[in-house]
Design a protein around this motif. Structure first.
Motif, PDB file in Angstrom:
ATOM      1  N   VAL A   3      -1.424   2.775   9.514  1.00 47.25           N
ATOM      2  CA  VAL A   3      -1.132   1.884   8.388  1.00 47.25           C
ATOM      3  C   VAL A   3       0.352   1.968   8.054  1.00 47.25           C
ATOM      4  N   LYS A   4       0.847   0.915   7.415  1.00 45.23           N
ATOM      5  CA  LYS A   4       2.243   0.856   6.999  1.00 45.23           C
ATOM      6  C   LYS A   4       2.270   0.688   5.491  1.00 45.23           C
ATOM      7  N   LEU A   8       7.336  -5.126  -0.947  1.00 51.41           N
ATOM      8  CA  LEU A   8       7.743  -6.459  -0.531  1.00 51.41           C
ATOM      9  C   LEU A   8       9.159  -6.754  -1.015  1.00 51.41           C
ATOM     10  N   ALA A  24       2.575  -1.917  -1.055  1.00 50.42           N
ATOM     11  CA  ALA A  24       1.497  -2.507  -0.259  1.00 50.42           C
ATOM     12  C   ALA A  24       1.154  -1.578   0.903  1.00 50.42           C
ATOM     13  N   GLU A  26      -0.680  -1.953   4.603  1.00 49.08           N
ATOM     14  CA  GLU A  26      -1.188  -2.891   5.611  1.00 49.08           C
ATOM     15  C   GLU A  26      -1.616  -2.125   6.845  1.00 49.08           C
ATOM     16  N   GLU A  28      -2.011  -1.791  10.855  1.00 48.34           N
ATOM     17  CA  GLU A  28      -1.318  -2.271  12.049  1.00 48.34           C
ATOM     18  C   GLU A  28      -2.313  -2.989  12.959  1.00 48.34           C
ATOM     19  N   ARG A  48      -8.932  -6.274  10.172  1.00 46.51           N
ATOM     20  CA  ARG A  48      -8.219  -5.414   9.224  1.00 46.51           C
ATOM     21  C   ARG A  48      -6.769  -5.830   9.044  1.00 46.51           C
ATOM     22  N   GLN A  49      -6.198  -6.533  10.020  1.00 51.90           N
ATOM     23  CA  GLN A  49      -4.803  -6.934   9.871  1.00 51.90           C
ATOM     24  C   GLN A  49      -4.639  -8.022   8.810  1.00 51.90           C
ATOM     25  N   GLN A  50      -5.726  -8.607   8.352  1.00 49.59           N
ATOM     26  CA  GLN A  50      -5.673  -9.599   7.285  1.00 49.59           C
ATOM     27  C   GLN A  50      -5.699  -8.941   5.908  1.00 49.59           C
ATOM     28  N   ARG A  52      -4.526  -6.484   2.870  1.00 51.50           N
ATOM     29  CA  ARG A  52      -3.360  -5.854   2.251  1.00 51.50           C
ATOM     30  C   ARG A  52      -3.822  -5.263   0.932  1.00 51.50           C
ATOM     31  N   TRP A  54      -2.902  -3.183  -2.620  1.00 51.77           N
ATOM     32  CA  TRP A  54      -1.772  -3.045  -3.538  1.00 51.77           C
ATOM     33  C   TRP A  54      -1.920  -1.783  -4.360  1.00 51.77           C
ATOM     34  N   TYR A  72       0.012   7.196   8.628  1.00 51.16           N
ATOM     35  CA  TYR A  72       0.784   6.228   7.852  1.00 51.16           C
ATOM     36  C   TYR A  72       2.278   6.408   8.101  1.00 51.16           C
TER      37      TYR A  72
END
Length: 101
Positions: A3-4, A8, A24, A26, A28, A48-50, A52, A54, A72
């Motif tokens: 994950v990243k 933003l 956020a 997200e 990978e 899962r890439q969809q 995000r 918060w 991460y």
């Protein structure tokens, strides 16, 4: 699962800095994207890439990743440099270039 975690950046279409304080998380991309032969749309089996998620702080996002055993990486935001400008600076005598149209 990788994950990243990041903040933003300010978008170019707004003058304010809304939505830049939250962090956020997200996922990978794990599956390659394919082009549908019939319609030509790009698709992927990885849903899962969809997603995000918060968070209000970086610590909360890191705690969530650790709790779920995700690997991460934290991307720190670049500090913004702001140099105040004035319209009168265009007409200074010490200006290097000539002012013409």
């Amino acid at each position: 699962m990788q994950v990243k975690i990041f903040q933003l950046p300010k978008t170019a279409m707004q003058s304010g800095r809304a939505n830049t304080k939250r962090w956020a998380l997200e996922f990978e991309q794990t599956a390659a994207r394919q082009v549908e032969p019939l319609m030509g749309w790009t698709s992927s089996r990885d849903t899962r890439q969809q997603l995000r998620l918060w968070f209000d702080s970086e610590e909360e996002a890191v705690a969530y990743a650790k709790k779920h055993n995700y690997m991460y990486s934290v991307v720190r935001p670049v500090e913004r440099s702001f140099r105040p400008k004035a319209y009168a600076d265009n007409f200074k005598h010490s200006r290097l270039g000539r002012w013409t149209h």
